[in-house]
Enzyme design. Structure first.
Site, PDB file in Angstrom:
ATOM      1  CB  SER A  23      -0.960  -0.091   1.156  1.00 40.39           C
ATOM      2  OG  SER A  23      -0.120  -0.095   2.250  1.00 40.39           O
ATOM      3  CG  ASN A 110      -3.706  -5.078  12.890  1.00 43.61           C
ATOM      4  OD1 ASN A 110      -3.121  -4.902  11.745  1.00 43.61           O
ATOM      5  ND2 ASN A 110      -4.084  -6.194  13.607  1.00 43.61           N
ATOM      6  CB  THR A 155     -41.813  25.928  -7.982  1.00 44.23           C
ATOM      7  OG1 THR A 155     -42.690  26.244  -9.076  1.00 44.23           O
ATOM      8  CG2 THR A 155     -41.617  26.839  -6.957  1.00 44.23           C
ATOM      9  CG  HIS A 156     -42.789  22.520 -10.681  1.00 45.10           C
ATOM     10  ND1 HIS A 156     -43.216  21.179 -10.591  1.00 45.10           N
ATOM     11  CD2 HIS A 156     -43.504  23.182 -10.006  1.00 45.10           C
ATOM     12  CE1 HIS A 156     -43.904  21.330  -9.547  1.00 45.10           C
ATOM     13  NE2 HIS A 156     -44.187  22.427  -8.974  1.00 45.10           N
ATOM     14  CB  SER A 277     -15.670  24.680 -28.734  1.00 44.77           C
ATOM     15  OG  SER A 277     -15.737  23.895 -29.937  1.00 44.77           O
ATOM     16  CE  LYS A 283     -20.687  25.085 -27.036  1.00 41.77           C
ATOM     17  NZ  LYS A 283     -20.746  23.873 -26.951  1.00 41.77           N
ATOM     18  CG  ASN A 285     -17.994  24.802 -23.993  1.00 39.56           C
ATOM     19  OD1 ASN A 285     -18.963  25.350 -24.425  1.00 39.56           O
ATOM     20  ND2 ASN A 285     -17.062  24.172 -24.603  1.00 39.56           N
ATOM     21  CD  GLU A 290     -20.154  21.347 -19.237  1.00 41.25           C
ATOM     22  OE1 GLU A 290     -20.843  20.786 -19.671  1.00 41.25           O
ATOM     23  OE2 GLU A 290     -19.079  22.167 -19.396  1.00 41.25           O
ATOM     24  CE1 TYR A 317      -5.843  -3.393   8.512  1.00 43.91           C
ATOM     25  CE2 TYR A 317      -5.094  -5.618   8.206  1.00 43.91           C
ATOM     26  CZ  TYR A 317      -5.199  -4.236   7.669  1.00 43.91           C
ATOM     27  OH  TYR A 317      -4.619  -3.993   6.571  1.00 43.91           O
ATOM     28  CD  GLN A 322      -2.983  -2.408   2.000  1.00 45.74           C
ATOM     29  OE1 GLN A 322      -1.937  -2.676   2.875  1.00 45.74           O
ATOM     30  NE2 GLN A 322      -2.762  -3.020   0.533  1.00 45.74           N
ATOM     31  CE  LYS A 325      -4.036   2.463   4.332  1.00 40.57           C
ATOM     32  NZ  LYS A 325      -4.979   1.883   5.045  1.00 40.57           N
TER      33      LYS A 325
HETATM   34  N1  ARG Z   1      -1.032  -1.472   4.948  1.00 44.96           N
HETATM   35  C1  ARG Z   1      -1.866  -1.858   6.073  1.00 44.96           C
HETATM   36  C2  ARG Z   1      -3.369  -1.114   5.819  1.00 44.96           C
HETATM   37  O1  ARG Z   1      -3.304  -0.217   5.337  1.00 44.96           O
HETATM   38  C3  ARG Z   1      -1.443  -1.934   7.481  1.00 44.96           C
HETATM   39  C4  ARG Z   1      -1.938  -2.568   8.440  1.00 44.96           C
HETATM   40  C5  ARG Z   1      -1.361  -3.972   8.257  1.00 44.96           C
HETATM   41  N2  ARG Z   1      -1.734  -4.906   9.360  1.00 44.96           N
HETATM   42  C6  ARG Z   1      -1.489  -5.991   8.951  1.00 44.96           C
HETATM   43  N3  ARG Z   1      -1.650  -6.771  10.163  1.00 44.96           N
HETATM   44  N4  ARG Z   1      -1.249  -6.629   7.678  1.00 44.96           N
HETATM   45  O2  ARG Z   1      -4.335  -1.626   6.370  1.00 44.96           O
END
Ligand code: ARG
Length: 458
Positions: A23, A110, A155-156, A277, A283, A285, A290, A317, A322, A325
């Site tokens: 990660s 964890n 409205t509408h 454009s 144009k 835009n 958007e 956990y 993971q 994130k």
């Molecule tokens: N990279 C892991 C995560 O983002 C960290 C925690 C990992 N813990 C484990 N026991 N593998 O969740």
């Protein structure tokens, strides 16, 4: 390379599996929180006599060196590490030797990852709050300027009653104030420390979770270790608040897109926030608006992704977590970008007050006021309603608006009409009559502005 956790297993993991598992690509952005958390952890371990003071000093100095080297661009992340936690520990051990290995006493990745993420999102929450406040300030400034600018209220998507443009803008300011409240609620629950929950069950060491939490600016600690390492509500709450915020930005964007079309021409967006454009030279835009509308779906998607990831997970956990994130980082990055373009776009847009007024007049939204005028002078409502309708039909046939018909014409329909009619059906007067609290009168808009300014000053 030998894994930090080598021991139980002897064989190497597959290279593709390593990449899949890793990660660091996306969690390296939490390096600062990870290092600050480790510094507080080393200090706590020494205070509790779990490691010696000289060991803690070496850990802290090593960690500070890593932090400043990353920030000065002297140290780059080793992408072969599994995650940011492993990277910092590996780098620390390379720098200070075996003492580096003591840092991971009485904690686990964890609780560490949960800690880092809470600290990271706490900071992001603060940044988003200040961006929302800038947008609210921009809205308030434009509302003050346009507290008496008439536009049709809809409205509408049909012209309904005259309102002030300032009133319309303040509606968004009120929504954003609630978004700020939601972010602040979310921050309070995020600001609870999971460190010391360890892998899942707590630890046999005599740690000081509260002291460590206080050092890191947390107002409380997670009171159940299983919950502390399993909980990602703070991510979901943030993404829920951000989804609602984006929904507001999206509705506003939709209006800006409509208003800046040739058909409406109520506003002209600043050149810096529009594009041309490649083949149609006429144009201009509203791409930014958007994109904000488009990216709203993406933020909802981030929320749905994590809700779905979490729904079937047993405690505590699981590696699935993971996945938290990338969703939450994407939501945060997206919202920050949207807010950063929205505020200056609002501050810089040109308001075409004459077009708004003409649209309001062309909608005959004062026809009821013509009828009311007659009723006040003794005519039964049904008859007054009919006359007003006939006058509107005449205006449409002649391409005029009610304000432009001469009194002699009005008199052909009823002797009750007099010169004071024009004041009664003036759109500004019609809007000004909406004196109820929260209505569109100038006094009410001023009260709204004062309220929002007071909220912003807190
Ligand atoms: N990279 C892991 C995560 O983002 C960290 C925690 C990992 N813990 C484990 N026991 N593998 O969740």
């Amino acid at each position: 390379m030998a894994k930090m956790w080598a021991g139980r297993t002897a064989g190497e993991t597959d290279r593709i599996a390593d990449d899949f598992n890793s990660s660091i690509r996306f969690d390296s952005r939490m390096y600062r929180q990870d290092i600050l958390g480790s510094i507080a952890h080393a200090a706590m371990l020494a205070r509790q006599g779990i490691i010696s003071c000289s060991e803690a000093d070496a850990l802290v100095a090593g960690l500070q060196g890593i932090l400043s080297d990353i920030e000065d661009g002297k140290l780059s992340f080793d992408m072969s590490c599994e995650d940011i936690h492993m990277f910092v520990e590996q780098e620390l051990t390379a720098r200070i030797g075996d003492t580096g290995k003591r840092l991971h006493t009485a904690r686990s990745r964890n609780d560490q990852v949960a800690l880092d993420l809470r600290m990271y999102l706490r900071d992001e929450n603060d940044e988003i709050v200040s961006l929302v406040r800038e947008l609210v300030a921009a809205l308030v400034a434009r509302a003050e300027e346009h507290r008496a600018t008439i536009m049709p209220g809809y409205t509408h998507l049909q012209r309904a009653q005259p309102i002030m443009f300032g009133h319309h803008l303040m509606a968004y300011a009120m929504m954003l104030l609630r978004d700020l409240d939601r972010l602040s609620d979310c921050r309070a629950r995020t600001n609870c420390s999971p460190i010391g929950c360890c892998a899942l069950a707590g630890t046999t060491y005599d740690t000081d979770r509260r002291g460590e939490a206080a050092d890191l600016g947390f107002s409380d600690i997670c009171r159940n270790s299983l919950d502390g390492v399993s909980d990602r509500d703070f991510c979901l709450e943030l993404m829920s608040a951000l989804s609602i915020l984006m929904m507001h930005l999206s509705r506003f964007s939709e209006e800006l897109i409509l208003w800046s079309s040739w058909e409406f021409k109520f506003v002209e967006l600043p050149d810096a926030y529009t594009t041309g454009s490649s083949i149609m030279p006429q144009k201009k835009n509203p791409d930014m608006a958007e994109l904000i509308r488009g990216k709203t779906g993406r933020v909802y998607g981030d929320l749905m992704a994590l809700l779905t990831t979490l729904k079937g997970l047993p405690l505590a956990y699981n590696k699935d977590m993971q996945e938290d994130k990338e969703s939450v980082f994407d939501a945060v990055d997206t919202v920050k970008m949207c807010l950063s373009v929205m505020a200056p776009m609002i501050a810089g847009m040109t308001v075409c007050a004459d077009r708004m007024k003409a649209a309001a007049q062309g909608g005959f939204i004062n026809a009821t006021d013509v009828a009311d005028y007659l009723v006040k002078r003794g005519m039964p409502f049904r008859s007054a309603y009919k006359i007003s309708g006939e006058l509107v039909a005449r205006c449409i046939a002649e391409g005029r608006v009610l304000e432009e018909l001469p009194l002699s014409v009005y008199r052909m329909y009823s002797e009750l009409f007099d010169e004071d009619l024009y004041a009664e059906i003036d759109l500004l007067t019609c809007a000004e009559k909406r004196i109820s609290e929260g209505g569109t009168s100038v006094a009410s808009i001023d009260a709204q502005i004062a309220y929002v300014k007071e909220m912003l000053s807190k």
